[in-house]
Design an enzyme around this catalytic site. Structure first.
Site, mmCIF file in Angstrom:
data_model
loop_
_atom_site.group_PDB
_atom_site.id
_atom_site.type_symbol
_atom_site.label_atom_id
_atom_site.label_comp_id
_atom_site.label_asym_id
_atom_site.label_seq_id
_atom_site.Cartn_x
_atom_site.Cartn_y
_atom_site.Cartn_z
ATOM 1 N N LYS A 136 53.733 -5.383 1.884
ATOM 2 C CA LYS A 136 53.928 -6.606 2.407
ATOM 3 C C LYS A 136 55.479 -6.597 2.767
ATOM 4 O O LYS A 136 56.236 -5.948 2.249
ATOM 5 C CB LYS A 136 53.590 -7.833 1.858
ATOM 6 C CG LYS A 136 52.186 -8.166 1.320
ATOM 7 C CD LYS A 136 52.049 -9.427 0.605
ATOM 8 C CE LYS A 136 50.747 -9.803 0.364
ATOM 9 N NZ LYS A 136 49.868 -10.357 1.694
ATOM 10 N N ARG A 190 39.102 -9.485 -1.740
ATOM 11 C CA ARG A 190 37.721 -9.105 -1.541
ATOM 12 C C ARG A 190 37.136 -7.989 -2.726
ATOM 13 O O ARG A 190 36.107 -7.952 -2.978
ATOM 14 C CB ARG A 190 37.371 -8.900 -0.038
ATOM 15 C CG ARG A 190 37.761 -7.444 0.213
ATOM 16 C CD ARG A 190 38.268 -7.409 1.880
ATOM 17 N NE ARG A 190 39.322 -8.226 2.453
ATOM 18 C CZ ARG A 190 39.436 -8.606 3.537
ATOM 19 N NH1 ARG A 190 38.720 -7.782 4.610
ATOM 20 N NH2 ARG A 190 40.555 -9.384 3.864
#
Length: 495
Positions: free
Chosen positions: A279, A353
């Site tokens: 990130k 997920r």
């Protein structure tokens, strides 16, 4: 953490009551009557004089403190606005003003004289539950890693005098206080820095919650067991960190063992660097909040155990860190989930997920009445809905409607998003059964569609709380969606 004890009583004459503070709600422009009139007379007309002088105008949430009379040390006036406009929104504003005023006083106890105060779109039980929840959650303060935390609320006891019977009033107050306590648990866990709140810390908190509670069984699955179960997707996320992953299972049995449980599944990424798909540095510190879904599960379990709800609930938290290292999963790697589906990991920052899909497969064994997963899953949901609503996806409209109704009732709202097969096509891969991302368009939807591939055995809903779980300015966790989830479970229990 400050805890307020709530109780209810009937008051014959407030002017003769004993309290550090009598709280008197007043509508704008309304003539004094009932307890207000008695208090005004006992105080030598101080209340009516304040209104006449314009010191107190009765605006919603406005507070004004007067010297007390007799055994009342203070009289606190709180404005309710126009009587015809005192709806749920105004009632929440009234309670906000009440908290702000009490927070400025050094009163350790108070007597709230509700009298005939009525909410236009809610009954007194709703008002009391909301009041106890909002006051309890407003008293939250973070203390763990600061040498001088902000002062605690002095108030530790609030007695409410209204029109409901003592039993009905205290039932509503207890439910509200339990929900508020759950919200505070969620906020505190999420606010902890990543070096404090690790997967092991969450496991310890689960054991602590279960200690001494015969209705709550806690089991912690270690990585060895996950490997035996075939949870290759979850374990691919934790491959790059030294912190071991934990699958935390809490089974609450409040009803017959044969009753099918409601299942909550929380994403517990205690810090998300993005892994190899690192990130940007800006606001990366806020990725300690990537376990907001797990925090809300802990908060909800706290609330329902305090309420002793008569239903069965299973909570599963997939706890892991997502870090880069020589062992970390790489973009383009293919992993195998517990369900046997292979997944091409195109972006290691789409890790939520990957842990959730194995947890969602694991909970099939409980033959659930319904499964709800909660996750700070996608920045795309923040773009779509901002901070006001959580994104709601479901494979059954009835379940979606129940959750939407719980969100409206608790003012912890969600918005029903599409779960169409056209979006699932974006997850096609040439090298696996599924890709873990579906391109730039509809990112929150394709993430939900990914999870839907693992939830065909039961009724399922997904709450994307990336926008609602915390605030950036000022930085802090919100405790959402504990209110929504607790209300949903109360409704299922008929409470």
């Amino acid at each position: 953490m400050s805890t307020i004890k709530f109780s209810a009583r009937k008051v014959e004459d407030a002017s003769t009551a004993t309290s550090a503070c009598a709280v008197l709600p007043l509508f704008k422009g309304e003539a004094l009557s009932g307890e207000a009139k008695k208090l005004d007379k006992a105080s030598g007309g101080a209340i009516s004089a304040s209104i006449k002088l314009g010191d107190f105008k009765g605006k919603t949430g406005e507070g004004h403190t007067l010297l007390g009379c007799g055994k009342l040390k203070r009289i606190l006036l709180i404005g309710c606005g126009e009587k015809t406009s005192f709806d749920r929104s105004a009632a929440r504003e009234f309670v906000g003003g009440l908290y702000a005023a009490l927070n400025h006083l050094d009163a350790k106890d108070a007597l709230l004289l509700l009298g005939d105060i009525a909410v236009t779109d809610g009954d007194e039980a709703w008002l009391l539950e909301m009041l106890a929840r909002q006051l309890t959650s407003s008293a939250y303060r973070y203390t763990e890693t600061v040498s001088k935390p902000r002062p605690a609320l002095a108030l530790n006891r609030l007695v409410i005098a209204g029109s409901l019977s003592k039993g009905a009033a205290e039932k509503a107050l207890a439910a509200g206080a339990a929900t508020g306590s759950g919200i505070n648990v969620a906020r505190n866990l999420a606010d902890l820095p990543g070096n404090y709140c690790t997967p092991s810390h969450l496991a310890a908190q689960a054991r602590k919650l279960g200690r001494g509670n015969k209705k709550l069984k806690v089991q912690i699955l270690e990585e060895k067991k996950m490997r035996e179960l075939g949870m290759g997707s979850l374990l691919s996320v934790t491959a790059g960190t030294d912190e071991p992953a934990k699958l935390i299972v809490m089974e609450y049995t409040g009803a017959k063992k044969s009753d099918r449980p409601y299942v909550l599944v929380g994403k517990g990424i205690t810090f998300d660097s993005g892994g190899i798909s690192l990130k940007p540095g800006a606001k990366m510190d806020e990725m300690k909040y990537d376990m907001g879904g797990a925090a809300s599960v802990f908060g909800t379990m706290t609330a329902i155990t305090e309420m002793d709800l008569p239903l069965n609930v299973v909570a599963v938290v997939a706890a892991a860190e997502n870090m880069p290292s020589g062992r970390a999963t790489k973009p383009g790697d293919v992993v195998t989930s517990m369900a046997g589906k292979t997944i091409e990991v195109l972006n290691t920052d789409a890790e939520g997920r990957l842990v959730l899909c194995d947890a969602l497969t694991y909970v099939e064994r409980y033959k659930p009445a319904a499964v709800i997963d909660i996750a700070t899953l996608t920045g795309a949901c923040v773009v779509a809905l901002g901070a006001h609503a959580s994104g709601l996806y479901a494979n059954k409209d009835e379940l979606a409607e129940q959750l939407l109704a719980a969100g409206i009732e608790s003012h912890d709202r969600a918005w029903h998003m599409p779960l169409w097969s056209e979006y699932t096509k974006q997850l096609k891969s040439n090298f696996a059964d599924l890709a873990n991302i579906g391109g730039p368009g509809g990112g929150s939807v394709t993430a939900a569609c990914f999870l839907a591939e693992f939830t065909k055995a039961y009724d399922w809903a997904h709450l994307d709380i990336a926008g609602s779980a915390w605030s950036s300015a000022p930085k802090g966790a919100t405790g959402r969606p504990v209110g929504l989830l607790t209300r949903y479970l109360q409704d299922r229990a008929g409470k």
